[in-house]
Design a protein around this motif. Structure first.
Motif, PDB file in Angstrom:
ATOM      1  N   GLY A   1     -31.198  -5.286  52.068  1.00  0.00           N
ATOM      2  CA  GLY A   1     -31.523  -3.879  52.305  1.00  0.00           C
ATOM      3  C   GLY A   1     -31.639  -3.492  53.760  1.00  0.00           C
ATOM      4  N   ASP A   2     -31.936  -2.242  53.992  1.00  0.00           N
ATOM      5  CA  ASP A   2     -31.911  -1.682  55.338  1.00  0.00           C
ATOM      6  C   ASP A   2     -33.147  -2.000  56.153  1.00  0.00           C
ATOM      7  OD1 ASP A   2     -29.464  -0.597  54.866  1.00  0.00           O
ATOM      8  OD2 ASP A   2     -30.246   1.375  54.286  1.00  0.00           O
ATOM      9  N   THR A   3     -34.207  -2.449  55.481  1.00  0.00           N
ATOM     10  CA  THR A   3     -35.433  -2.684  56.242  1.00  0.00           C
ATOM     11  C   THR A   3     -35.381  -4.011  57.007  1.00  0.00           C
ATOM     12  OG1 THR A   3     -36.421  -3.646  54.279  1.00  0.00           O
ATOM     13  CG2 THR A   3     -36.850  -1.315  54.675  1.00  0.00           C
ATOM     14  N   ILE A   4     -34.426  -4.818  56.678  1.00  0.00           N
ATOM     15  CA  ILE A   4     -34.224  -6.046  57.454  1.00  0.00           C
ATOM     16  C   ILE A   4     -32.976  -5.864  58.312  1.00  0.00           C
ATOM     17  CG2 ILE A   4     -33.739  -8.524  57.347  1.00  0.00           C
ATOM     18  CD1 ILE A   4     -35.147  -8.643  54.668  1.00  0.00           C
ATOM     19  N   THR A   5     -33.109  -6.114  59.602  1.00  0.00           N
ATOM     20  CA  THR A   5     -31.930  -6.074  60.469  1.00  0.00           C
ATOM     21  C   THR A   5     -31.610  -7.481  60.937  1.00  0.00           C
ATOM     22  OG1 THR A   5     -33.247  -5.748  62.437  1.00  0.00           O
ATOM     23  CG2 THR A   5     -32.439  -3.760  61.349  1.00  0.00           C
ATOM     24  N   ILE A   6     -30.346  -7.796  60.948  1.00  0.00           N
ATOM     25  CA  ILE A   6     -29.903  -9.114  61.400  1.00  0.00           C
ATOM     26  C   ILE A   6     -28.956  -8.903  62.568  1.00  0.00           C
ATOM     27  CG2 ILE A   6     -28.548 -11.149  60.777  1.00  0.00           C
ATOM     28  CD1 ILE A   6     -29.504 -10.736  57.898  1.00  0.00           C
ATOM     29  N   ARG A   7     -29.258  -9.558  63.667  1.00  0.00           N
ATOM     30  CA  ARG A   7     -28.404  -9.420  64.842  1.00  0.00           C
ATOM     31  C   ARG A   7     -28.166 -10.779  65.475  1.00  0.00           C
ATOM     32  NH1 ARG A   7     -31.353  -4.135  67.427  1.00  0.00           N
ATOM     33  NH2 ARG A   7     -33.115  -5.572  67.318  1.00  0.00           N
ATOM     34  N   GLY A   8     -26.961 -10.989  65.950  1.00  0.00           N
ATOM     35  CA  GLY A   8     -26.633 -12.256  66.582  1.00  0.00           C
ATOM     36  C   GLY A   8     -26.042 -12.052  67.959  1.00  0.00           C
ATOM     37  N   ALA A   9     -26.164 -13.060  68.782  1.00  0.00           N
ATOM     38  CA  ALA A   9     -25.599 -13.000  70.127  1.00  0.00           C
ATOM     39  C   ALA A   9     -25.277 -14.408  70.594  1.00  0.00           C
ATOM     40  CB  ALA A   9     -26.594 -12.356  71.086  1.00  0.00           C
ATOM     41  N   MET A  10     -24.314 -14.506  71.506  1.00  0.00           N
ATOM     42  CA  MET A  10     -24.084 -15.780  72.179  1.00  0.00           C
ATOM     43  C   MET A  10     -25.018 -15.795  73.376  1.00  0.00           C
ATOM     44  SD  MET A  10     -20.440 -17.623  72.782  1.00  0.00           S
ATOM     45  CE  MET A  10     -19.938 -17.271  74.469  1.00  0.00           C
ATOM     46  N   VAL A  11     -25.888 -16.783  73.473  1.00  0.00           N
ATOM     47  CA  VAL A  11     -26.902 -16.753  74.537  1.00  0.00           C
ATOM     48  C   VAL A  11     -26.688 -17.841  75.597  1.00  0.00           C
ATOM     49  CG1 VAL A  11     -28.644 -15.640  73.083  1.00  0.00           C
ATOM     50  CG2 VAL A  11     -28.512 -18.145  73.171  1.00  0.00           C
ATOM     51  N   GLN A  12     -25.710 -18.684  75.348  1.00  0.00           N
ATOM     52  CA  GLN A  12     -25.385 -19.701  76.355  1.00  0.00           C
ATOM     53  C   GLN A  12     -23.920 -20.087  76.164  1.00  0.00           C
ATOM     54  OE1 GLN A  12     -27.971 -23.128  76.381  1.00  0.00           O
ATOM     55  NE2 GLN A  12     -26.696 -24.285  77.811  1.00  0.00           N
TER      56      GLN A  12
ATOM     57  N   ILE B   1     -25.730 -19.988  70.019  1.00  0.00           N
ATOM     58  CA  ILE B   1     -25.797 -18.696  69.337  1.00  0.00           C
ATOM     59  C   ILE B   1     -27.230 -18.462  68.890  1.00  0.00           C
ATOM     60  CG2 ILE B   1     -24.830 -17.321  67.435  1.00  0.00           C
ATOM     61  CD1 ILE B   1     -22.773 -18.444  69.544  1.00  0.00           C
ATOM     62  N   GLU B   2     -27.682 -17.222  69.009  1.00  0.00           N
ATOM     63  CA  GLU B   2     -29.024 -16.886  68.521  1.00  0.00           C
ATOM     64  C   GLU B   2     -28.920 -15.786  67.472  1.00  0.00           C
ATOM     65  OE1 GLU B   2     -32.280 -16.823  71.369  1.00  0.00           O
ATOM     66  OE2 GLU B   2     -32.882 -14.859  70.608  1.00  0.00           O
ATOM     67  N   ILE B   3     -29.566 -16.011  66.349  1.00  0.00           N
ATOM     68  CA  ILE B   3     -29.575 -15.022  65.275  1.00  0.00           C
ATOM     69  C   ILE B   3     -31.027 -14.610  65.025  1.00  0.00           C
ATOM     70  CG2 ILE B   3     -28.869 -14.501  62.895  1.00  0.00           C
ATOM     71  CD1 ILE B   3     -26.491 -15.436  64.536  1.00  0.00           C
ATOM     72  N   VAL B   4     -31.271 -13.309  65.022  1.00  0.00           N
ATOM     73  CA  VAL B   4     -32.630 -12.812  64.830  1.00  0.00           C
ATOM     74  C   VAL B   4     -32.658 -11.844  63.650  1.00  0.00           C
ATOM     75  CG1 VAL B   4     -34.543 -11.542  65.884  1.00  0.00           C
ATOM     76  CG2 VAL B   4     -33.098 -13.030  67.297  1.00  0.00           C
TER      77      VAL B   4
ATOM     78  N   ILE C   1     -17.834 -18.034  70.140  1.00  0.00           N
ATOM     79  CA  ILE C   1     -17.752 -16.565  70.059  1.00  0.00           C
ATOM     80  C   ILE C   1     -17.661 -16.113  68.603  1.00  0.00           C
ATOM     81  CG2 ILE C   1     -16.336 -14.549  70.638  1.00  0.00           C
ATOM     82  CD1 ILE C   1     -15.439 -16.067  73.181  1.00  0.00           C
ATOM     83  N   ARG C   2     -16.690 -16.686  67.896  1.00  0.00           N
ATOM     84  CA  ARG C   2     -16.503 -16.239  66.515  1.00  0.00           C
ATOM     85  C   ARG C   2     -17.572 -16.771  65.561  1.00  0.00           C
ATOM     86  NH1 ARG C   2     -11.469 -16.644  63.711  1.00  0.00           N
ATOM     87  NH2 ARG C   2     -10.907 -18.557  64.814  1.00  0.00           N
ATOM     88  N   ALA C   3     -18.422 -17.657  66.068  1.00  0.00           N
ATOM     89  CA  ALA C   3     -19.523 -18.161  65.229  1.00  0.00           C
ATOM     90  C   ALA C   3     -20.653 -17.137  65.115  1.00  0.00           C
ATOM     91  CB  ALA C   3     -20.055 -19.471  65.786  1.00  0.00           C
ATOM     92  N   VAL C   4     -20.647 -16.119  65.983  1.00  0.00           N
ATOM     93  CA  VAL C   4     -21.742 -15.142  65.942  1.00  0.00           C
ATOM     94  C   VAL C   4     -21.774 -14.381  64.608  1.00  0.00           C
ATOM     95  CG1 VAL C   4     -22.715 -13.069  67.011  1.00  0.00           C
ATOM     96  CG2 VAL C   4     -21.890 -14.958  68.446  1.00  0.00           C
TER      97      VAL C   4
END
Lengths: 357, 357, 357, 357
Positions: free
Chosen positions: B146-157, B207-210, B331-334
């Motif tokens: 649902g919309d109340t959970i947000t998932i975001r990823g980034a390459m951090v190193q 990669i960091e996923i939050v 990169i594509r692992a994000v």
């Protein structure tokens, strides 16, 4: 969908709370005819047992295992093996305070949130006491993997101090209370941890588990990878926050050239690897090189310094934990990590037999 | 005991090889009545799609998903959803060399050892192409969380260069070809990766996923922990060598005082955490804080520098990989990491409903 | 906890609706190196295919299977095998009436109750069309069980008329449109079913599946018994209401003396059984005798006689079903029962290898 | 792939042999906060307990259950519940003969074949003693299904004598030693079974289990059907050879007109069924009508009449079984069947919550 079972062919299900009458586990899928008695399992439990030095909790538990089923005339029968360890040292005390407050960094609050209440006596089900069952199951797993695979574990970092790799010696591991493979490092840890213990503080650690002799081909793509099973297994251990295979997090630093484990053929045309960045696993399948797994263990949340927290009824409070505790829980995580490695390998070996045997 | 299935209530099973007619997955356990069409899934696939910049493989795949079952009149029916992505750009070429040699650091050799032979075309089942199925399944998982959970990823190193945390901005992630959350860092990576690409080399990444908004209480002791599920999920992604939750491997450095995430009550008596060393998980159960997961991705083994290897017949050889490749597969692992986070959370949410709903 | 998967080591997951674009299944756990192509599977599908006589539904489906993954150069690779069968004869018609009413004795109403709505086109997921996927998976299962095990099925009762056992001949099964092992009985069924078909009625049946050559020792106590797996497998087939092993329900009639399958030793000291009341299974484990399983199939609910029912909005109505239908769905259940027997045996054989191999 | 576990969300794993120190089970997936103590479980065990009349085995077992985990302050905690029943009456005797011969119609020989040896004391793991664990687990399952569902079982046939349906009364079930719902039939059975017992013979039976109040919508297509789960569950009970839902094997006799359970709407537009041929299940999903399941139980193989058999070493012999035995094991199967019904329903209810809750 069991919450308390690990493994697929070799499966174990643990049960029990820290201060209930007993803890234990059911081990299913064990091949018939393997020699097994209580004394054999006991030697592994004794290694994990608390109270063996001043650096682990002073709780006095003999951790005597009883085999209740699955063994007949000294051999496994192929039916489920029930192992029970009675809790002896359930120190009678007033839990009132623990029952009503949450220790920062402890699972007190999350169990309560999930289930609506919790067995607060000594951490209940979230206690590291549960790991005794893993060690017992791991002893049985070792019967399956056999003598050609050796599993060894060591504490390789405590706080900022890493083991001196030049001085690394597996023989040293059992000659100090830290499972430390370096005599030099062990000496320095002795001083550091004595200080920490006296201060009522605690410290984190890194554990390394190495399995040698793992047959190439064990493991399975894509969601039963040997390394994903290991990551899962180690992350289920209390207080673990990170898991690495081979180069681990430092894979980020490497170029493709550095990371490539080159091979040359031996006299029979079999591969001889010139390095082991992979930690013995490629594509989730064992290469035949040593399987190398590391995991970090956070410091225990039971400390003497008061910390801000809240009560069950939502009031502000401060919490400090008196009494027996582990200044470095990483120490006792070594035999647990070895057990989980044995369990994963036993399960993968039996799974491999099922499909490719 | 499926080798190709992930999850328990929300389950997906992937199938397909890099150069077969198609890849895809079956998604089971999806609640009925959720709005779903191909266009919705496609947007997530487009994010992962190769060939979007010079920094990812130049294979041209439209990655168009077809829904073959489980959806009726625009809604999920509660029955299994079959997703299929046809392979289009199976460049016809002579695989003879790849078929007979093993790339160092690649799963070529282990598949061969395990199964006695392998589909060598483009890596077959071990190809990162399989991750398209995960992204598609992840899109469906997001409908459940649902919309109340947000998932975001980034390459951090990338290599030794970490993202400048002072400059961290989730909005920046989609403004550069690296999913980099820092404009400053992205600029420096642009130069570094251009060099690496030109040299036919490759580099690792973190990669960091939050996930924010995860309800407290989700997760389960002891072998279905939220963090052990995440560790397992991320370690199944191609090329991942380490997984961390919260402080991760650095937990080793901390004292109990430093590690304790203190709490104060808000106006309603609910906990307000003053830090998040735990990464949102205590005892395997979500605290309600952001769930923070990082993983390392090794550099691809497809490089232009010749490396020592052996042939299937056991002769010494050298291997270099010409043609299209990913200089930084991280990169594509994000989007893949984001998908796996969504999948784990969807599964845990449904499991929680089963027992505690 | 999959709702759409059967098996443990040999596992298949079916997907697809009667009138969607395609149906199919994913078969996982198949050993590598087995010869497999589409033509091999097709022969089994052709046996189940509708429209082969006037006694089965006149829906025209070529039921052509495509292998989308898991096979390379004519051999299984050990990775999941995806099979797809496109739906061709989705007769365009007005479903309005079916969409709004429930057929008595049909799953229309229960799907609607469970999921809040349903794919009503041709029964959607509850259609017997799904069994084509089982037959395809069963063809692969037969590769695992090998040539030393033979599986044969027959219709042994239709309505009150049972097969004349004195006239029982497996060769006869393929010489009439009923899979009837008695030429005499087949002749009588021909007349009876012609009447039933003309009347727009339908009739029930009993199917018998016999596996010969099953190795003694296959199967497992206590919740993976060979017979409980078979009972489960057969009861998942559309319209099945009862399952029997060996003497089946008539076990109630027997005394201990009558039920005891006596044994004498052969020249090698191995048991020769003098009867097979047990149907080849004792304590969940195969004895080595023929495994005998029977199941009843209820008459299809699609009949021309109007029956009292209700509409989705809760009004009284009457329902009759025009158009193509199966006067005795038991006929087409024969190859499906054979497939499920093959699947259960393949799974049990691989499970046995895992623990006792 | 556990051999000793039943269920998916509500799961129980049994362990223990007839003549080992104890038997028991681990029950996982139980929602937290349910009231539970030993006395509650004991009442169900007492119903199954041997030695309550001259018509069941004279083994004296108090069958006292101990709860070792998962309950705190009188409530389930959501963690695994360990139940242990100590074996008391392990009559010391010379097993030499049983150890070396196989009883015709008994699992002696198949266990030996599968595992290479067996625990021959009292049947070891294949003993009906294991069903005590099921009854204990079933008691917990009843807490989940709640008071609105009633589960009742009866013996409805013994040998050729069926219960007089005109005289059927659930109240009568507990007023005779046969769980017989007809006083008239019970009287006739008393005479018949007395004869059989005196003759050292045994006889088969049919058990009927009815669950009323099962919510429409429970159950799941296609491989977790409510009826396939029941068929599996009942067929795992010792000595069961056939399972029926609703009309069962007699479905073969019916026409589509006879089989159609007609519906009329009640005042609220909900269906009122005019018959229950389906036994409460359509397409694997509950209709809301009573769920009706029957199973046959073969006569025990322990009889006084000598029967031809072989020894472990392959010599011809004759076997007769002296000492305590059950002349009609069907009697004690009644509470076991009730327990398995409760277990299947509890599991299906929790699974339904997971996907559709």
């Amino acid at each position: 969908m069991s919450f308390n079972t690990f493994g697929h062919v070799f499966r174990f299900t643990t049960w029990g709370e820290s201060h209930g009458p007993a803890i234990g586990c059911t081990v299913d899928g064990v091949p018939p005819g393997l020699p097994l008695d209580e004394a054999y399992i006991q030697q592994f439990l004794d290694k994990r047992k608390p109270g063996q030095s001043k650096f682990t909790t002073q709780r006095k538990e003999p951790d005597l295992v009883k085999i209740l089923s699955g063994v007949f005339e000294g051999k496994t029968t192929g039916t489920p093996i029930q192992l029970m360890i009675e809790n002896v040292d359930q120190r009678s005390k007033d839990y009132g305070n623990i029952a009503e407050t949450y220790r920062p960094g402890h699972a007190d609050i999350t169990y309560d949130t999930k289930y609506g209440f919790r067995d607060y006596r000594g951490g209940g089900r979230s206690s590291a006491r549960e790991t005794a069952s893993r060690v017992a199951a791991g002893a049985i797993a070792r019967l399956i993997i056999g003598d050609t695979i050796t599993i060894r574990g060591a504490m390789v970092q405590m706080g900022p101090t890493k083991v001196n790799r030049d001085d690394f010696n597996w023989e040293t591991v059992h000659k100090n209370p830290f499972f430390c493979p370096s005599a030099v490092t062990a000496e320095s840890w002795e001083k550091e941890l004595t200080e920490i213990r006296k201060a009522g503080s605690s410290i984190g650690a890194v554990i390394e588990i190495v399995a040698e002799g793992v047959p190439a081909g064990i493991g399975a793509p894509l969601y039963r990878k040997l390394d994903s099973d290991l990551a899962c297994a180690m992350m289920t251990i209390n207080a673990v926050k990170g898991v690495e295979i081979g180069v681990g997090m430092e894979a980020a630093l490497l170029t493709g050239e550095e990371n490539a484990d080159e091979m040359t053929p031996d006299a029979n045309g079999n591969p001889v690897y010139l390095s082991n960045k992979a930690g013995g696993v490629l594509g989730g399948i064992a290469t035949g090189q040593p399987v190398v797994c590391r995991f970090s263990v956070k410091p225990t949340s039971s400390i003497l310094t008061p910390k801000k927290s809240i009560t069950r009824s939502g009031d502000a409070t401060e919490v400090m934990t008196k009494g027996r505790h582990d200044p470095c829980v990483g120490i006792r995580a070594v035999p647990v990590g070895e057990a989980m490695m044995a369990i994963v390998l036993a399960d993968q070996i039996l799974m491999h037999k099922a499909q490719c045997g």
